[in-house]
Every structure is written in structure tokens, then in C-alpha cells.
Scaffold this motif. Structure first.
Motif, PDB file in Angstrom:
ATOM      1  N   PHE A   1       6.677  -5.712 -12.602  1.00 44.52           N
ATOM      2  CA  PHE A   1       5.280  -6.176 -12.747  1.00 44.52           C
ATOM      3  C   PHE A   1       4.400  -5.241 -13.577  1.00 44.52           C
ATOM      4  O   PHE A   1       3.306  -5.613 -13.979  1.00 44.52           O
ATOM      5  CB  PHE A   1       4.632  -6.346 -11.363  1.00 44.52           C
ATOM      6  CG  PHE A   1       5.393  -7.262 -10.443  1.00 44.52           C
ATOM      7  CD1 PHE A   1       5.283  -8.644 -10.576  1.00 44.52           C
ATOM      8  CD2 PHE A   1       6.229  -6.744  -9.466  1.00 44.52           C
ATOM      9  CE1 PHE A   1       5.998  -9.491  -9.740  1.00 44.52           C
ATOM     10  CE2 PHE A   1       6.941  -7.583  -8.621  1.00 44.52           C
ATOM     11  CZ  PHE A   1       6.836  -8.969  -8.757  1.00 44.52           C
ATOM     12  N   GLY A   2       4.851  -4.022 -13.789  1.00 44.38           N
ATOM     13  CA  GLY A   2       4.015  -3.039 -14.496  1.00 44.38           C
ATOM     14  C   GLY A   2       3.305  -2.126 -13.503  1.00 44.38           C
ATOM     15  O   GLY A   2       3.122  -2.474 -12.331  1.00 44.38           O
ATOM     16  N   ASN A   3       2.870  -0.966 -13.984  1.00 51.79           N
ATOM     17  CA  ASN A   3       2.293   0.040 -13.079  1.00 51.79           C
ATOM     18  C   ASN A   3       0.969  -0.376 -12.455  1.00 51.79           C
ATOM     19  O   ASN A   3       0.586   0.141 -11.403  1.00 51.79           O
ATOM     20  CB  ASN A   3       2.127   1.372 -13.818  1.00 51.79           C
ATOM     21  CG  ASN A   3       3.412   2.167 -13.815  1.00 51.79           C
ATOM     22  OD1 ASN A   3       4.347   1.828 -14.537  1.00 51.79           O
ATOM     23  ND2 ASN A   3       3.483   3.188 -12.983  1.00 51.79           N
ATOM     24  N   GLN A   4       0.264  -1.330 -13.080  1.00 54.08           N
ATOM     25  CA  GLN A   4      -1.009  -1.750 -12.478  1.00 54.08           C
ATOM     26  C   GLN A   4      -0.769  -2.490 -11.160  1.00 54.08           C
ATOM     27  O   GLN A   4      -1.699  -2.686 -10.382  1.00 54.08           O
ATOM     28  CB  GLN A   4      -1.845  -2.591 -13.463  1.00 54.08           C
ATOM     29  CG  GLN A   4      -1.487  -4.057 -13.566  1.00 54.08           C
ATOM     30  CD  GLN A   4      -0.118  -4.281 -14.214  1.00 54.08           C
ATOM     31  OE1 GLN A   4       0.402  -3.428 -14.915  1.00 54.08           O
ATOM     32  NE2 GLN A   4       0.473  -5.439 -13.931  1.00 54.08           N
ATOM     33  N   ALA A   5       0.476  -2.886 -10.880  1.00 57.28           N
ATOM     34  CA  ALA A   5       0.797  -3.552  -9.616  1.00 57.28           C
ATOM     35  C   ALA A   5       0.950  -2.540  -8.472  1.00 57.28           C
ATOM     36  O   ALA A   5       1.187  -2.914  -7.323  1.00 57.28           O
ATOM     37  CB  ALA A   5       2.054  -4.386  -9.754  1.00 57.28           C
ATOM     38  N   ILE A   6       0.824  -1.258  -8.796  1.00 57.14           N
ATOM     39  CA  ILE A   6       0.827  -0.216  -7.753  1.00 57.14           C
ATOM     40  C   ILE A   6      -0.617   0.210  -7.519  1.00 57.14           C
ATOM     41  O   ILE A   6      -1.285   0.692  -8.435  1.00 57.14           O
ATOM     42  CB  ILE A   6       1.661   1.011  -8.212  1.00 57.14           C
ATOM     43  CG1 ILE A   6       3.111   0.594  -8.458  1.00 57.14           C
ATOM     44  CG2 ILE A   6       1.574   2.129  -7.172  1.00 57.14           C
ATOM     45  CD1 ILE A   6       3.957   1.695  -9.106  1.00 57.14           C
ATOM     46  N   PHE A   7      -1.107   0.043  -6.300  1.00 56.66           N
ATOM     47  CA  PHE A   7      -2.462   0.492  -5.981  1.00 56.66           C
ATOM     48  C   PHE A   7      -2.388   1.871  -5.339  1.00 56.66           C
ATOM     49  O   PHE A   7      -1.784   2.045  -4.278  1.00 56.66           O
ATOM     50  CB  PHE A   7      -3.169  -0.490  -5.047  1.00 56.66           C
ATOM     51  CG  PHE A   7      -4.576  -0.057  -4.703  1.00 56.66           C
ATOM     52  CD1 PHE A   7      -5.579  -0.095  -5.660  1.00 56.66           C
ATOM     53  CD2 PHE A   7      -4.885   0.419  -3.431  1.00 56.66           C
ATOM     54  CE1 PHE A   7      -6.863   0.330  -5.369  1.00 56.66           C
ATOM     55  CE2 PHE A   7      -6.178   0.843  -3.120  1.00 56.66           C
ATOM     56  CZ  PHE A   7      -7.167   0.799  -4.094  1.00 56.66           C
ATOM     57  N   GLY A   8      -3.005   2.841  -6.020  1.00 57.83           N
ATOM     58  CA  GLY A   8      -2.957   4.208  -5.492  1.00 57.83           C
ATOM     59  C   GLY A   8      -4.334   4.769  -5.238  1.00 57.83           C
ATOM     60  O   GLY A   8      -4.521   5.989  -5.183  1.00 57.83           O
ATOM     61  N   GLY A   9      -5.318   3.921  -5.083  1.00 56.25           N
ATOM     62  CA  GLY A   9      -6.698   4.369  -4.853  1.00 56.25           C
ATOM     63  C   GLY A   9      -6.774   5.310  -3.672  1.00 56.25           C
ATOM     64  O   GLY A   9      -7.309   6.402  -3.744  1.00 56.25           O
ATOM     65  N   SER A  10      -6.194   4.857  -2.562  1.00 60.39           N
ATOM     66  CA  SER A  10      -5.961   5.726  -1.412  1.00 60.39           C
ATOM     67  C   SER A  10      -7.217   6.461  -0.963  1.00 60.39           C
ATOM     68  O   SER A  10      -7.211   7.660  -0.710  1.00 60.39           O
ATOM     69  CB  SER A  10      -4.848   6.727  -1.768  1.00 60.39           C
ATOM     70  OG  SER A  10      -4.452   7.454  -0.641  1.00 60.39           O
ATOM     71  N   TYR A  11      -8.305   5.711  -0.838  1.00 62.12           N
ATOM     72  CA  TYR A  11      -9.582   6.321  -0.428  1.00 62.12           C
ATOM     73  C   TYR A  11      -9.453   7.039   0.911  1.00 62.12           C
ATOM     74  O   TYR A  11      -8.799   6.531   1.822  1.00 62.12           O
ATOM     75  CB  TYR A  11     -10.667   5.240  -0.313  1.00 62.12           C
ATOM     76  CG  TYR A  11     -11.997   5.851   0.045  1.00 62.12           C
ATOM     77  CD1 TYR A  11     -12.794   6.393  -0.949  1.00 62.12           C
ATOM     78  CD2 TYR A  11     -12.400   5.970   1.371  1.00 62.12           C
ATOM     79  CE1 TYR A  11     -13.989   7.018  -0.631  1.00 62.12           C
ATOM     80  CE2 TYR A  11     -13.596   6.586   1.696  1.00 62.12           C
ATOM     81  CZ  TYR A  11     -14.382   7.109   0.691  1.00 62.12           C
ATOM     82  OH  TYR A  11     -15.560   7.739   1.000  1.00 62.12           O
ATOM     83  N   GLY A  12     -10.126   8.147   1.067  1.00 66.92           N
ATOM     84  CA  GLY A  12     -10.181   8.771   2.381  1.00 66.92           C
ATOM     85  C   GLY A  12     -10.395  10.268   2.341  1.00 66.92           C
ATOM     86  O   GLY A  12     -10.235  10.906   1.305  1.00 66.92           O
TER      87      GLY A  12
END
Ligand SMILES: Nc1nc2c(c(=O)[nH]1)N[C@H]1C(S)=C(S)[C@@H](COP(=O)(O)OP(=O)(O)OC[C@H]3O[C@@H](n4cnc5c(=O)[nH]c(N)nc54)[C@H](O)[C@@H]3O)O[C@H]1N2
Ligand SMILES: Nc1nc2c(c(=O)[nH]1)N[C@H]1C(S)=C(S)[C@@H](COP(=O)(O)OP(=O)(O)OC[C@H]3O[C@@H](n4cnc5c(=O)[nH]c(N)nc54)[C@H](O)[C@@H]3O)O[C@H]1N2
Ligand SMILES: [Mo]
Length: 725
Positions: free
Chosen positions: A80-91
């Protein structure tokens, strides 16, 4: 041994390889320190890597878990491409310069081709988008780290007018944790010299030593009060027309709106009293007092965590501009006194050692509070900050150092949203509700279980933070996890160094010439940092003639993107139709005895519980009407969900207003009774953005109905590990 957390620097002792005591000699130490001993070896610690199978988890070896995570990352990025990985990981993860969970995750994901990121924060996400339009982008940042100081207030300010009070408990926390907690003594000094007026729905929002006058204002209605204050300044000839003419643009549009020339509604104190319940005479008198001396207007962060949350910030800045004192010592506009312990302490330190994250080649991002929207509506276009964003189609989310089941709103909706992921990977120390919702859980060592360096921005000392006890069970440093994953994916994470070598490297790369080398720093336990006093870095120079980073170089009271401050009625307030069924306005604010959800199972946090659940404060009249006494268990319902809470009756609230702290762990174990039987307010809150401009969280407020709960009270299971095989 000395150690640090966002809630301060403190001493720990060990006995038989376990932490046996944690204490601080400071008189104003945070109660959260009292969670550490019971929390660090609690049964909710995660002992081994675990993989979901249906409703259970299967414990696996590290090799098997790492193969699985690496395989999923590789599958998703190649299909799917790297944009399909969500790494925002707020906290807020842990304090510490090297083992900072997000920095490490972001570095790792950057090495494997990037990820969809998240921007802004839950704290003041609306202000972060609004203020650059009004005062400039760099100025927005400087207002956080070099605002007017407590010392300038004590010396120069006649009247401090704070919307949202100045809460003592919130000043116990500073990102990174400071060597010494200095805000309480600074605040006490202000209490001796300066009159303080606190406008809030809770009388005890203001630090007791400030001896503040209280003006009761219904939640989410402050903008109306501020507009009325401007109205009085205009009609009584108290506005500073010269300042407005030389230092602002848009004052005329504001004047026409406030006088009612635009919509036929003059924003008089009488008009504001109908909305806010603050008496008109009190508002009128306050305007005169503000104009009579040196006045500082402060807005706490919470005001902007609501629908149209940028408006009270905008209106407060506008009010300060009409008073014309912006840029005078101890006067004008501030946004953060009483929200954070490092705000306005009056010194700036040097930069701090940092673990480099590298570059993210993926352009996709979301404002952090749009996580459920993104997962539920891939491909959808949304307005944000004057432009249009498209939500990427995310297949895998990787979370380290945050707890979305603490921070996000409408947890029913979040659960549905997360269930659309192929894969949810979580690094955690404890079996938090987020860990329990993961597909793959990797157990990590806590701050007490690894060597690190501690300091916060503006800190007086950089501290060595040596490991106190061995990692629990099979938990590992995240540094090691990423090194292993990177080698499986054929990339380099660690540049051939281990974490202790990296600790030395980030120190040495940072080290100023006159500072000792790493070995001496570590041996001495730390290093004093130079403290540079400053004076309101944004507005002092501006008043003296240097332009702001706005299109006009002035304060934009009417901006091309943001318009001008105005009263926009929210859907959730005491005057809205929904208030007929949900007749109490619940304030969801920061907990006194913990940081967010961290160590909610610890002794200090548990000591605040009522009937074993999170307390809800109710005004005596509201309690009497419902036949409730302190200690009762109640069912709290909103349009979004329900929870059980324990009643505390208190006359510090305005009638019609209730209050609960955030941070009780989500407990869905008895859904036939309530969405959460432990009292996590975010089952109640609504997942609606502040505005299309700012797209931030509106979690500070929600309308609720409260009734006595007479059924069998279910046990809290939130702190039990899940069943594992
Ligand atoms: N309704 C409502 N909701 C709110 C707010 C509100 O006012 N009202 N406030 C909002 C605000 S301002 C904020 S900042 C957010 C806070 O939201 P979060 O920052 O997500 O909350 P924390 O509980 O601090 O979550 C940190 C998690 O990191 C874990 N952790 C600790 N150390 C480490 C580590 O070294 N590595 C890893 N991988 N994990 C670690 C902890 O166990 C914990 O679960 O909540 C927001 N939510
Ligand atoms: N002990 C402790 N301290 C903390 C934290 C913690 O978890 N524990 N979290 C830290 C973090 S990450 C952040 S961002 C800051 C947050 O700092 P704040 O946002 O300032 O903190 P809150 O406690 O959410 O809100 C402060 C007060 O604002 C009032 N308030 C809420 N809505 C309104 C309104 O519409 N009008 C008026 N006039 N008043 C209102 C409430 O009565 C509340 O008590 O706190 C930090 N400090
Ligand atoms: Mo925050």
C-alpha cells in the motif's frame, strides 16, 4: 537515587531489586510521585510479547513477535505504500532525552520509508493553529517558552484576570520534568502583590495562595464575557485607540461587531450575563478595573479544548489589544499560567540533548485529534487551516508512548475506528486499555529500568538518570526493539551503537565547550545549566517597534483566514436544546494525583477514588435534586456513552456544572451496565473538532445526565491483565 518524570524530580530507594520508596524533599512535590512504588511492579505490567487471538492474547517469544511486526510493516509498505503506516503515536510517554518513545519510533519509521504523521497536540491544538494568523508563527512558539513571567507579574501587575483560574495541581507537571519545582513559590509571590480575579465554573480553580476573587462563569461561555468587556471599554471611552491604530489591524471590524452594527446584537454586559450567568454589573465593574491599572489577561488551555475553542483565545487577545497594555511588563495577554509548571518561570535555558529522528519522506499528516475520522473516512477531504487535507487509507498503526484510550474522545467510536486497521502494534509498560486493543503488544522497560538523561525546556539542571531496577519480566528498551526490527527489514537504526553509547553521543553532540565530558557528567549526577532571564519575548520588542510575523506585521484582530473573534454558540452548553435531556455541563479536566492515565493503579491515584471509581463532583443543589450523597455510585450518561462514578458533593461548583478528572482506565467489562464501569470521561465526550479551521480536540466539555445507580456494583477489571495463553 535521583530520577525524573514529567511530574518532577524525586528520590527512589530499592530493596531486593524492587523500588521500595519514592519521595521528594520539596514542599510542593506532586502527589503523583506516590504512584511510583505501587505502579512499577503492579500486576498490570506486561511481562512478555503478546499477540491477539480473538479475545485472548498468546504470549510469544521476542523472536516470533519481532518477525511478526517486521513482516506486517513490510507487507503494508510494499502493498500500500508507507503512508498506510500511521506513526503519529501521540502521547506523553516518559521523560528522558534518549528513550523518548515518539522520537525513537519516528526515527525507526523514517528509516523504513516514512509514515503518516500527526501534528499539533491535545493540549492547545486550537491555539496552535489560530495564533500564527494573529501574532505570527514564531511568536506563537515564543509565547509558550518566553511569555511574561511570574516575576514580572509580581513586580508590575495590579490585576491578573484569569479565565480558568490558575490551578495549582496543573503546575506540578512540566514536559521533561524540571530539577526543581519553582512555580509554586513564584505564584505565592504574586499572591502577595497582585489582585487576582478568576473566572471559572469552579471556585477552587485558582491556587489558594492567590486569594483570588471568583466570578462564576458557565463553561464554554467566556467569549461572551470577553466581548462584553470590550463593549464596556468602547462605550465608556476606555479603549486605547492609539495602540489599536499603531499596533493592530481589524479593530474597526471588531468594534462594529461588538456594538451590534453587524448583526443587530450589541455585546453588552446584559447580553453576556444571559449567556454566561456572570452578573452584568460585575462584568461592567471588571472592565473599569482592568482599565484602571496594569492588567494581564490569562487564558488556560482548557478553554480552547471545546467547540469553537479558538474563540476565547482570540477574544482574550482582542480584549488585551483594546486595553492597549500588550508589551508592557506584566501586562497584556498570556496563555498558559496555571496550565503547565514551566510556563512563565522567566528563564530560558540552552537547547537540550536530543535523539535525531531523521527525515520523513511521506507528506501525509492529520491534526492529531482526527485519528478516528481518518480511520473511518479514508480518502475523505477535510478543511484544515485554510486548506484541504485528504485522509490517507491507513492499514497499520504503530503506537509507542501514548494512550489513545485515555486521550481521545468518544471511545465507542474510537474502538470502531481502530477495528478497521489490519494491524495495531503497541509498545507499553502496562496493560493499558490501548494495549488490550492491540494486535501485537511489545513490553517495554520503564524510566526506572534504563539509563537516560533528564531535563525540560528552561530547566536549571541536566540530570543523569541512572537505571534503578532491572527491566520487569522480559520487557526491553525500545531502542533494542527498533534495532532488531531494523535489521530484519534491512535498514540501520542504531549506527552500530548500543543505547549506552548513544547516551554518551547525544550528550557529547550537545555539550557546550565549558561543560565536562560525559563520564564526569554521569559521575557527578548532572550539570547545572545556564539560566537566561528574559522579558516577554514576543510583545516587548513588538511594542517597541519590531514587526510580528503576520501579513501586516501587527496583531491581526481581523484575519483573512480566521476572521475576528465572535460568539459562536456551541452545541453542548447549558443554553442548548440538548441540555433538556442532559442537564449538567461536565468539565473533564486534568487529574491532580496522576499524569493523565499514567499509573492510575498506583496508591496516590487510588486514594482519590470514591466507591472504587473515579469521582464526580456535583453541586449540593444538583445532588439534592437527585437524592444523592457523597459516596454514592452514579450512572453518568451523555449522547455518546455512559459510565459509573462515585459522588463527591462540593459547593465550589456553579449549580448545573459537574466535574470529573480524565485518566481513569477504560473498563468495558460490564457493557450491560455502562460503557465504562471505572469512570473514563472519554466514553462521554464527543469526537467533534473545535472548528474546520483548527480541527483540534473538544474534549474538555460534554453535557451529561446523572442518576443514582442502585444495581449491583461490578468490580473494576481495568487493571487486570487480559487472559493469556
Ligand atoms: N476529555 C478529555 N480528554 C483529554 C484531555 C481533556 O482535557 N479532556 N486532555 C488531553 C491532553 S491535554 C493530553 S496531553 C492527552 C494526554 O494523553 P496521553 O499522553 O496519551 O496520556 P498518558 O496517560 O500520559 O499516556 C502515556 C502512555 O505512555 C505509556 N508510557 C510511559 N512510558 C513509556 C515508555 O517509555 N514507552 C512507551 N512505549 N510507553 C510509555 C504510559 O504507560 C501511558 O499509557 O489527553 C487528552 N485527553
Ligand atoms: N497534575 C497534573 N497536571 C497536569 C496534567 C496532568 O495530567 N496532571 N496534564 C498537563 C497537560 S498535558 C496539560 S495540556 C495541562 C492542561 O492545563 P489546563 O487545560 O489548564 O487544565 P485543565 O485542568 O484541563 O483545566 C483547568 C481548568 O479550566 C477550567 N475550565 C474548563 N473549561 C472552561 C471554560 O470553558 N471556561 C472557563 N472559564 N474555565 C474552564 C476548569 O474548571 C479546569 O479546572 O495540564 C498539565 N498539568
Ligand atoms: Mo496536554
Amino acid at each position: 537515587m535521583e530520577t525524573s518524570a514529567h511530574w518532577g524530580t524525586y528520590w527512589v530507594e530499592t530493596d531486593g531489586g524492587e523500588v521500595s520508596s519514592a519521595r521528594s524533599a520539596e514542599p510542593d512535590a506532586a502527589p503523583a510521585i506516590g504512584n511510583v512504588v505501587s505502579g512499577n511492579r503492579h500486576r498490570s505490567r506486561i511481562a512478555r510479547p503478546a499477540v491477539r487471538r480473538g479475545d485472548e492474547f498468546v504470549e510469544v517469544s521476542w523472536d516470533a513477535a519481532l518477525d511478526l511486526v517486521a513482516g506486517e510493516l513490510d507487507r503494508v509498505r510494499s502493498e500500500f505504500g508507507n503512508q498506510a503506516i500511521f506513526g503519529g503515536s501521540y502521547g506523553w510517554g516518559s521523560a528522558g532525552r534518549l528513550h523518548h518513545a515518539q522520537s525513537q519510533l519516528h526515527r525507526f519509521l523514517n528509516r523504513i520509508g516514512g509514515y503518516t504523521r500527526s501534528i499539533n497536540d491535545y493540549s492547545r491544538g486550537a491555539s496552535q493553529v489560530l495564533l500564527p494568523h494573529l501574532i505570527g508563527a514564531q511568536e506563537m512558539l515564543d509565547m509558550r517558552h518566553k511569555p511574561t513571567s511570574w516575576a514580572d507579574i509580581a513586580e508590575h501587575t495590579d490585576l491578573l484576570v484569569s479565565f480558568g483560574g490558575v490551578r495549582r495541581s496543573n503546575t506540578w507537571v512540566a514536559p521533561g520534568g524540571h530539577a526543581r519545582h519553582t512555580s509554586s513559590e513564584r505564584i505565592r509571590a504574586v499572591g502577595r502583590t497582585t489582585r487576582v480575579v478568576s473566572l471559572s465554573a469552579q471556585r477552587d480553580d485558582a491556587f489558594a495562595d492567590l486569594d483570588a476573587e471568583w466570578i462564576g462563569v458557565m463553561p464554554a461561555t467566556d467569549t461572551a464575557v470577553m466581548l462584553a468587556l470590550i463593549h464596556v471599554l468602547i462605550v465608556d471611552g476606555l479603549a486605547d485607540d492609539e495602540f489599536l491604530a499603531t499596533h493592530t489591524v481589524g479593530a474597526e471590524q471588531v468594534r462594529r461587531y461588538v456594538l451590534g452594527e453587524v448583526d443587530g446584537v450589541p455585546k453588552t454586559p446584559e447580553w453576556a450575563a444571559e449567556i454566561s450567568q456572570a452578573p452584568a454589573g460585575v462584568i461592567r465593574a471588571l472592565a473599569h478595573r482592568m482599565a484602571a491599572g496594569r492588567t494581564l489577561i490569562n487564558v488556560v488551555y482548557a478553554l480552547q479544548r471545546g467547540e469553537n475553542g479558538e474563540q476565547p483565545v482570540f477574544a482574550a487577545l482582542t480584549l488585551a489589544a483594546f486595553l492597549g497594555q500588550i508589551g508592557l511588563p506584566g501586562a497584556g495577554f498570556a496563555h498558559g499560567f496555571g496550565s503547565m509548571g514551566d510556563y512563565g518561570v522567566g528563564v530560558a535555558g540552552p537547547g537540550l540533548p536530543t535523539f535525531p529522528q531523521g527525515v520523513n519522506p511521506v507528506p501525509d499528516f492529520i491534526p492529531c485529534a482526527r485519528i478516528s475520522d481518518m480511520l473511518l473516512h479514508p480518502g475523505e477531504k477535510v478543511p484544515y487551516n485554510g486548506r484541504t487535507l485528504t485522509y490517507p487509507d491507513v492499514k497499520l498503526a504503530y503506537w509507542a508512548g501514548g494512550n489513545p484510550f485515555h486521550h481521545h474522545q468518544d471511545l465507542r467510536r474510537l474502538r470502531t475506528a481502530l477495528s478497521r486497521l489490519d494491524t495495531f502494534v503497541v509498545h507499553e509498560t502496562h496493560w493499558t486499555p490501548t494495549a488490550k486493543h492491540a494486535d501485537i503488544v511489545l513490553p517495554v522497560a520503564t524510566t526506572l529500568e534504563r539509563d537516560d538523561i533528564a531535563a525540560g525546556a528552561g530547566d536549571s539542571r541536566l540530570r543523569a538518570m541512572p537505571r534503578v531496577v532491572a527491566p520487569f519480566g522480559e520487557s526491553r528498551e525500545e531502542f533494542w526493539i527498533y534495532t532488531e526490527l531494523a535489521s530484519r527489514l534491512g535498514v540501520d537504526f542504531a549506527e552500530g551503537l548500543d543505547s549506552s553509547q548513544w547516551l554518551e553521543r547525544i550528550y557529547e553532540e550537545w555539550r557546550p565547550e565549558d561543560a565536562p565530558p560525559f563520564a564526569a557528567f554521569w559521575r557527578d549526577g548532572g550539570l547545572d545549566l545556564p539560566q537566561e532571564p528574559y522579558r516577554d519575548a514576543v510583545f516587548t520588542a513588538f511594542r517597541a517597534g519590531s514587526p510580528l510575523g503576520t501579513p501586516s506585521g501587527r496583531i491581526e484582530l481581523d484575519s483573512a483566514v480566521a476572521g475576528h473573534a465572535r460568539w459562536r454558540e456551541p452545541t453542548q452548553w447549558w443554553g442548548s436544546p440538548l441540555a433538556e435531556e442532559f442537564d449538567l455541563h461536565l468539565l473533564c479536566n486534568q487529574p491532580t494525583h496522576r499524569l493523565h492515565s499514567q499509573l492510575d493503579m498506583g496508591d496516590a491515584s487510588q486514594s482519590t477514588k470514591v466507591a472504587g471509581r473515579e469521582p464526580i463532583r456535583l453541586h449540593p443543589e444538583d445532588a439534592a435534586r437527585r437524592g444523592l450523597s457523597t459516596g454514592d455510585v452514579v450512572l453518568v450518561r451523555s449522547a455518546q456513552g455512559s459510565l459509573l462514578a462515585g459522588v463527591v458533593i462540593s459547593d465550589v461548583l456553579l449549580p448545573g456544572v459537574a466535574q470529573m478528572h480524565t485518566g481513569a482506565w477504560f473498563d468495558p467489562s460490564a457493557p450491560e451496565i455502562a460503557d465504562c464501569v471505572n469512570g473514563n470521561v472519554n466514553v462521554l465526550t464527543r469526537d467533534v473538532a473545535t472548528s474546520p479551521l483548527t480541527q483540534a480536540t473538544s474534549g474538555a466539555h460534554v453535557l451529561v445526565a446523572v442518576t443514582r445507580y442502585d444495581g449491583p456494583v461490578p468490580p473494576v477489571q481495568a487493571y487486570d491483565p487480559p487472559s493469556t495463553r
